[in-house]
Scaffold this active site. Structure first.
Site, short mmCIF file in Angstrom:
data_model
loop_
_atom_site.label_atom_id
_atom_site.label_comp_id
_atom_site.label_asym_id
_atom_site.label_seq_id
_atom_site.Cartn_x
_atom_site.Cartn_y
_atom_site.Cartn_z
N TYR A 138 -26.31 -47.56 -55.55
CA TYR A 138 -27.05 -46.40 -55.01
C TYR A 138 -27.62 -46.76 -53.65
O TYR A 138 -26.98 -47.44 -52.88
CB TYR A 138 -28.12 -45.94 -56.02
CG TYR A 138 -28.49 -44.49 -55.77
CD1 TYR A 138 -27.52 -43.49 -55.83
CD2 TYR A 138 -29.78 -44.11 -55.42
CE1 TYR A 138 -27.83 -42.17 -55.57
CE2 TYR A 138 -30.10 -42.79 -55.17
CZ TYR A 138 -29.12 -41.83 -55.23
OH TYR A 138 -29.42 -40.51 -54.97
N LYS A 151 -26.25 -41.35 -58.97
CA LYS A 151 -27.43 -40.96 -59.74
C LYS A 151 -27.17 -41.05 -61.24
O LYS A 151 -28.00 -41.54 -62.01
CB LYS A 151 -27.85 -39.54 -59.37
CG LYS A 151 -28.90 -39.47 -58.25
CD LYS A 151 -30.28 -39.77 -58.79
CE LYS A 151 -31.29 -40.10 -57.69
NZ LYS A 151 -31.67 -38.98 -56.87
#
EC number: 1.1.1.38
Length: 562
Positions: A101, A172
């Site tokens: 991420y 996510k």
């Protein structure tokens, strides 16, 4: 009985199993499984444990010289063997979270079309607006419980990335699983391809999205409505998380659907929840309360205003009036301090604008009041940056703040690291180590006068996985403001600095599972109290959280035809 201890019955065999990332074990198939599923010869002879596989994968991971190559490598494992991917990430969460991420995912989004290898998730393009139901039915995930959806218009601080924004929902949802224990079988990333206004993408021969300027207005609103209705029909109990929508769309979409469906916007509500949780922890560490703070924001977009509204709500819950709370929050954007006489303020900005009459006594009062003016006059004790512009927390501003506040709370939250308002190193040196600092992206520890300061990452991953787990475990029909406030308070309760008087402001990522469960319980308990889910005792709620917490372990397989 634990699901991982029960055999899973599969109706197919051979290469099809090896091509299914949710069930593929690679070299870990047992001898019996290799015989029954016609896998002999398709994998090497040695039968390995998942830890042996993870050890090899980690060695391969470390052989790459740059973060983007590491990201691509991990995504390849995810697309071939999801259980191994999550075991690997679980074993090295602090090292790998910045790779899967932020900040690395931003570069992956920019190069999405160039690096595209294998399909994951759904792309719903505007030209296919009349076939959304069919597209949802094409998904290989049949029991979807959490969707992360973007339209790619405001990806991190990078702007319009078109379908390249798909990297964000994928990343996510990887965190929903690795941090919150949500089974990957229940997750689905979706990109709404409504065109792009990025000229580089429109002119790029390798761009894989719909080559068309972004739609807007009624066309856009009708497309979003069709999507939301179709998802509700296909998976009526799923949680929908909106991600990286542009400011002009993010708040209106949230307001339109938050009472109709189970949904929330992580950029607005998740960021607000983790920031308030961090502030509560910082206040406790400093021996004060949030309702006594004066807060200055740099950045008055939907994310900044969402954080501000959450701070106001928490202040009110601590006993002061709404009017008083709002007077203690100053919002500064590119035009200066937001004032109630400014034209063209967006609806969500208007309630946070300061009254001109209340600041008429300020020194250097003008039509364009800078952040430095705010610091010198309002004397904030908290400074939060969500501007996306680097270097704006200058030495002059930070030193001015420290001159009237012995322990300033300073959160430069902009992502990625290249856009942070000030580095923790500078902030701590300018304040002689007295500032309480949290950032949006990861930073190394800082040494000031021989003392080492661990930098808390005010990362939404401390919040949204726990919210998702709490919603699933309780069966909540909506995500209420009270549930979000509960998540903030639960996070603050996990702060090592607040609890022990030393250590980082936020927990270590290695403790994320216990943090997520703690938040999930707080969220689920409020959902039950508000009548948003069926009644359940604390014991049943905690058991449901444990039952819903997936672990990256291989299951035994049996063939249905035997």
């Amino acid at each position: 009985m634990d699901d991982n201890k029960r055999p899973l019955y599969l109706p197919f065999a051979g290469p099809a199993i090896l091509e299914a990332p949710l069930i593929n074990k690679g070299s870990a198939f047992s001898e019996e499984e290799r015989i029954f599923f016609n896998l002999e010869g398709l994998v090497p002879y040695a039968i390995e444990t998942i830890e042996e596989q993870a050890s090899r994968a980690y060695d391969q991971f470390r052989s790459f010289n740059n973060d983007l190559d590491k990201h691509i490598y991990l995504r390849n494992i995810q697309d071939t063997n999801e259980t191994l991917f999550y075991r690997l990430v679980q074993n090295h969460i602090s090292e790998m979270m910045p790779i899967i991420y932020t900040p690395t995912v931003g570069l992956a989004c920019e190069r999405f079309s160039k690096n595209y290898r294998r399909n994951r998730g759904l792309f719903i393009s505007y030209p296919n607006k009349d076939r959304i139901d069919d597209i949802l039915n094409n998904s290989t995930r049949q029991k979807v419980k959490i969707i992360v959806v973007t339209d790619g218009e405001r990806i991190l601080g990078l702007g319009d990335q078109g379908i390249g924004g798909m990297g964000i929902p994928i990343g996510k949802l990887s965190l929903y699983t690795s941090c919150g224990g949500i089974s990957p079988a229940y997750t689905l990333p979706i990109t709404l391809d409504v065109g792009t206004d990025n000229p580089q993408l429109l002119e790029d021969p390798m761009y894989m999205g719909w080559r068309h300027p972004r739609i807007g207005g009624e066309e856009y609103a009708e497309f979003i409505e069709a999507f939301m209705q179709a998802v509700h029909v296909r998976w009526p109990d799923t949680l929908i998380q909106f991600e990286d929508f542009a400011q002009k769309n993010a708040m209106p979409i949230l307001e339109r659907y938050k009472e109709r469906y189970c949904c929330f916007n992580d950029d607005i509500q998740g960021t607000a929840a983790v920031t308030v949780g961090s502030l509560l922890a910082a206040c406790k560490a400093a021996g004060t309360e949030l309702n006594k703070q004066r807060v200055a924001f740099l950045g008055a977009g939907s994310a900044g205003c969402g954080i501000a509204e959450a701070i106001v709500a928490q202040m009110v819950s601590e006993g002061i009036s709404d009017e008083q709370a709002r007077s203690q929050v100053c919002m500064v954007d590119r035009w200066g301090l937001l004032l109630d006489n400014m034209p063209n303020l967006l609806p969500f900005q208007q309630k946070l604008a300061q009254k001109c009459a209340d600041i008429s006594h300020w020194n250097n009062f003008s039509d364009n009041i800078s952040l430095l003016d705010v610091v010198n006059n309002a004397k904030p004790t908290v400074l939060i940056g969500v501007s996306g512009a680097p270097g704006l927390f200058t030495e002059e501003i930070v030193r001015a703040m420290h001159s009237h506040c012995p322990r300033p709370i300073i959160f430069p939250l902009s992502n990625p690291t290249s856009r942070v308002e000030a580095t923790p190193k500078d902030i701590l040196h300018w304040t002689s180590g007295q500032a309480l600092v949290a950032t949006g992206s990861p930073f190394e520890p800082v040494v000031v006068d021989g003392e080492t300061y661990e930098i808390a990452q005010c990362n939404n991953s401390f919040i949204f996985p726990g919210i998702g787990l709490g919603v699933l475990a309780s069966g909540a029909r909506h995500v209420s403001d009270a549930m979000l406030m509960a998540s903030s308070r639960a996070l603050a309760e996990c702060s090592p600095l607040a609890i022990n008087g030393s250590g980082p402001l936020l927990p270590k990522l290695e403790d994320i599972h216990s943090v997520s469960k703690h938040i999930a319980f707080a969220v689920g308990k409020v959902a039950i109290e508000q009548g948003l889910s069926l009644p359940a005792s604390d014991e049943l709620l905690m058991q449901s959280i444990e039952d819903n917490f997936w672990k990256p372990e291989y299951r035994r397989y049996k063939r249905t035809s035997f």
